[in-house]
Every structure is written in structure tokens, then in C-alpha cells.
Design an enzyme around this catalytic site. Structure first.
Site, mmCIF file in Angstrom:
data_model
loop_
_atom_site.group_PDB
_atom_site.id
_atom_site.type_symbol
_atom_site.label_atom_id
_atom_site.label_comp_id
_atom_site.label_asym_id
_atom_site.label_seq_id
_atom_site.Cartn_x
_atom_site.Cartn_y
_atom_site.Cartn_z
ATOM 1 N N THR A 1 -3.469 11.908 5.891
ATOM 2 C CA THR A 1 -2.230 12.648 6.192
ATOM 3 C C THR A 1 -1.528 13.011 4.950
ATOM 4 O OG1 THR A 1 -1.249 10.441 5.740
ATOM 5 C CG2 THR A 1 -1.378 11.316 7.840
ATOM 6 N N ASP A 2 -2.255 12.600 3.718
ATOM 7 C CA ASP A 2 -1.780 13.018 2.171
ATOM 8 C C ASP A 2 -2.004 14.402 1.861
ATOM 9 O OD1 ASP A 2 -4.557 12.660 1.955
ATOM 10 O OD2 ASP A 2 -4.127 11.547 -0.192
ATOM 11 N N LEU B 1 -11.994 0.996 -0.989
ATOM 12 C CA LEU B 1 -10.717 0.224 -1.302
ATOM 13 C C LEU B 1 -10.404 1.167 -2.601
ATOM 14 C CD1 LEU B 1 -11.616 -3.238 -0.616
ATOM 15 C CD2 LEU B 1 -10.307 -1.648 0.733
ATOM 16 N N SER C 1 -12.485 4.245 -7.326
ATOM 17 C CA SER C 1 -12.383 5.402 -8.263
ATOM 18 C C SER C 1 -10.823 5.650 -8.844
ATOM 19 C CB SER C 1 -12.783 6.812 -7.658
ATOM 20 O OG SER C 1 -12.416 7.059 -6.046
ATOM 21 N N ASP D 1 -4.454 7.622 -3.268
ATOM 22 C CA ASP D 1 -4.896 6.516 -3.965
ATOM 23 C C ASP D 1 -4.202 6.311 -5.095
ATOM 24 O OD1 ASP D 1 -6.738 6.302 -1.628
ATOM 25 O OD2 ASP D 1 -8.201 7.715 -2.689
HETATM 26 C C1 GLA Z 1 -9.527 9.015 0.518
HETATM 27 C C2 GLA Z 1 -8.805 9.871 -0.336
HETATM 28 C C3 GLA Z 1 -7.214 10.104 -0.069
HETATM 29 C C4 GLA Z 1 -6.898 10.343 1.521
HETATM 30 C C5 GLA Z 1 -7.756 9.148 2.322
HETATM 31 C C6 GLA Z 1 -7.681 9.351 3.816
HETATM 32 O O1 GLA Z 1 -9.061 7.725 0.179
HETATM 33 O O2 GLA Z 1 -9.056 9.717 -1.787
HETATM 34 O O3 GLA Z 1 -6.560 11.077 -0.757
HETATM 35 O O4 GLA Z 1 -7.240 11.609 1.882
HETATM 36 O O5 GLA Z 1 -9.022 9.245 1.887
HETATM 37 O O6 GLA Z 1 -6.377 9.008 4.094
#
Ligand code: GLA
Length: 337
Positions: A20-21, A107, A110, A152
């Protein structure tokens, strides 16, 4: 830099709100008590020396060398370059990197590494954390080649200890949602299938969301109200994003009401949507979900980008997690130690 500095970047678990981000939607991540630690020790000359203790690997480069590296080196080199480009002074130093967050486990090792590197390298770590999250995100996007969103980096830099962070990616409004679980536990189970953002399905899903926006004549999927009329599979991708945004607020409501059965059901519904509509699952992830559900979990779902990585499960009081699962609790955000 006159003396050694140590900083810790936590990993993150996204309770709900996946993919969703980058669609200007909603998510509810928390920083976890596992992460990456970076120590920077002053060094003469004009170079950065870096050692990844867990991998037994090293790198060394001049401060003004902006050539990209491979694997973890790309993150270190990219962070130094982005800090300098943003006008921060980076001093020559020896970096020691260690952690308890396996790369590829979903998790966010990075973001943990980027945040720990920034806080160890910055002369004054008291900078705006949203700006810092954006800088870390540029490392991923422009230096490593992973077209990830801001989830993240905001989670590891802005979450509060003991709480999840409701993020609205339309305006980056953030609210703490206390994670009071009583006798319940959240656990993660590594599916064993490593995932990489820079390749595979992640970038393809992003492109599909962009194509759906174009077809709908909107800027972002946050403006979409229905997936009707879109060609398949774009209709299913949009349906996932719309229902997932709604589940984020349903989850915040379930937590506020202390209704953990409902929270579990939302995890399972999110997983079904990611598996069937977003098609981001793989057999190893399905097996990990089944292991958690067989152990009596109230719900379980893949976390992060999908196509591998870890699965999150919510277990009621007194239930034993399946073999290999690790309890996970909300911890403090990235910080200097
Ligand atoms: C990874 C990406 C995030 C996000 C998720 C899915 O973690 O780094 O930006 O898009 O996948 O929600």
C-alpha cells in the site's frame, strides 16, 4: 569524528497494510527487537573501510568514490554517497556491521542497515527523521535498484517502542497505535525462500499498479474507489490495495478494542488477498502459514514484499509456536547506543 560511535537500526514487521505504501495508502508497521548494529571508528586518510562481520566480508573505498557495489556493499556505498549529496559531512572511518536479522528474511534488514549507517555516520544524529527516511529510500531506489516505497524506512526510524505506527502515505501523517497483546504473542516464521526487491515480482507489481492508475486516469490508487472495468490482472491488484487499506483501519480498531481474535482474522484476510489478488505468495510461504495455523494461530500472513521472506502469526495465550518460529515484540526505533 573523534571517537567511536555505535548505532542500532531495528528490523520491522508490518502488522498489516502490504503493498500500500507506493499506492499512497495505509500501513501499520512496528520496529522489532532484532536489527543491525553499526560501529564507526575514526580513521586517518580519506577512505571508508567496512566489515560485515556475519558474512566475513570487507570493502574499502574513497569517500568521493560513488561507484556502486554489490550486495551489502551497495547499501554502505550508497548511504555514504547520499549523505554527502544531502550536504552532510562524512568522515573517514572504519565501519563494523553486525546483526541478528538475516538478509532476505522479509524483516527489512536493508532499512535496518541504512538507518544504523546514517546514525553512525552523521555528525549530529538529531536530524528530521522523515527526511532521513527519504534519504535511506533513495539509497534503495537509486543506488541499489530496488523500487521500494517508504514503509520500511519510516517504520525503523519513526516507530515508537511498544506501539505500531499507522502511516498514511498520502501525507505521511503518522499515529502511534499501542500494541497491547495481553497474554497473546506475535511470532515470525522464516519461509526459507529468500526474497530480493531488486528483482522478481516486486517491481512487476509496482508497474501493474502504475498501469492501473493510468487506465483509471488517476494519480495514485488511493483515489480509486473500485476495480470495476479494469482488465485482469489489474482489477485484482487494485482490489487488494483497496481492501488492504480498509483492513489497516479495521486492525487499529480491533487493537483499540482489545479484540485479538478479530486482529487474527484480519491477518488471515490480508494473506488471502496477497495470495489470490496480489499473487505475491510462493509455496514455501504457504507452508509457513499452514504451520502457524496448525499450531492454533488466530491468523497468519506474509510480511513485506512477498515472494518469500517471513510469515507473521498471532498466537493466543498458552499456545506453543511451531518449530523455528521466533517471538517478536515492538521495540525502539533506530538510535545511537
Ligand atoms: C517491501 C518494501 C516496502 C513495501 C513492502 C510491501 O518491504 O520495501 O516499501 O512496499 O515491501 O508492503
Amino acid at each position: 569524528m573523534r571517537e567511536a560511535v555505535t548505532a542500532r537500526g531495528p528490523g520491522r514487521v508490518n502488522l498489516i497494510g502490504e503493498h500500500t505504501d507506493y499506492n499512497d495508502g495505509l500501513a501499520l508497521p512496528f520496529a522489532i527487537d532484532r536489527g543491525v548494529t553499526v560501529t564507526a571508528e575514526p580513521l586517518g586518510g580519506d577512505r571508508i573501510e567496512a566489515r560485515a562481520v556475519d558474512l566475513g566480508e570487507e570493502d574499502a573505498f574513497a569517500l568521493d568514490d560513488d561507484t556502486a557495489g554489490q550486495g551489502w556493499r551497495a547499501f554502505v556505498r550508497g548511504t555514504v554517497t547520499e549523505l554527502r549529496e544531502a550536504g552532510h559531512e562524512v568522515h573517514p572511518c572504519r565501519l563494523t556491521i553486525e546483526g541478528d536479522l538475516p538478509h532476505g528474511s522479509g524483516l527489512s534488514s536493508s532499512a535496518a542497515l541504512e538507518a544504523a549507517l546514517c546514525l553512525a555516520l552523521l555528525e549530529d544524529p538529531d536530524v528530521d527523521r522523515v527526511e532521513l527516511a527519504r534519504l535511506c529510500s533513495r539509497v534503495e531506489n537509486d543506488r541499489v535498484g530496488a523500487h521500494t516505497g517508504l514503509l520500511d524506512q519510516l517504520a525503523v526510524l519513526c516507530a515508537e517502542d511498544g506501539s505500531a505506527l499507522r502511516i498514511d502515505f498520502r501525507d505521511l501523517a503518522m499515529t502511534s497505535v499501542p500494541l497491547e497483546l495481553g497474554g497473546w504473542t506475535l511470532v515470525t516464521l522464516d519461509s526459507g525462500a529468500a526474497h530480493e526487491h531488486a528483482e522478481g515480482g516486486y517491481n512487476e507489481r509496482r508497474a501493474e499498479c502504475a498501469a492501473a492508475c493510468e487506465a483509471l486516469g488517476i494519480e495514485s490508487l488511493r483515489e480509486a474507489t473500485s476495480a470495476d472495468g479494469l482488465p485482469t490482472p489489474l482489477d485484482r491488484r487494485v482490489r487488494h490495495v483497496l481492501t488492504e487499506n480498509a483492513r489497516v483501519d479495521a486492525m487499529a480498531g480491533a487493537l483499540a478494542a482489545g479484540d485479538l481474535e478479530a486482529a487474527g482474522a484480519l491477518l488471515t484476510a490480508s494473506h488471502a488477498s496477497l495470495r489470490d489478488d496480489y499473487e505475491a505468495s510462493v509455496p514455501e510461504v504457504e507452508r509457513a502459514v499452514e504451520a502457524l495455523m496448525s499450531a492454533g494461530a488466530a491468523g497468519a500472513r506474509m510480511v513485506g514484499g512477498g515472494f518469500g521472506g517471513s510469515v507473521l502469526g498471532l498466537l493466543g495465550p498458552g499456545l506453543a509456536p511451531p518449530a523455528g518460529a521466533t517471538a517478536v515484540a515492538p521495540g525502539p526505533p533506530a538510535r545511537r547506543l
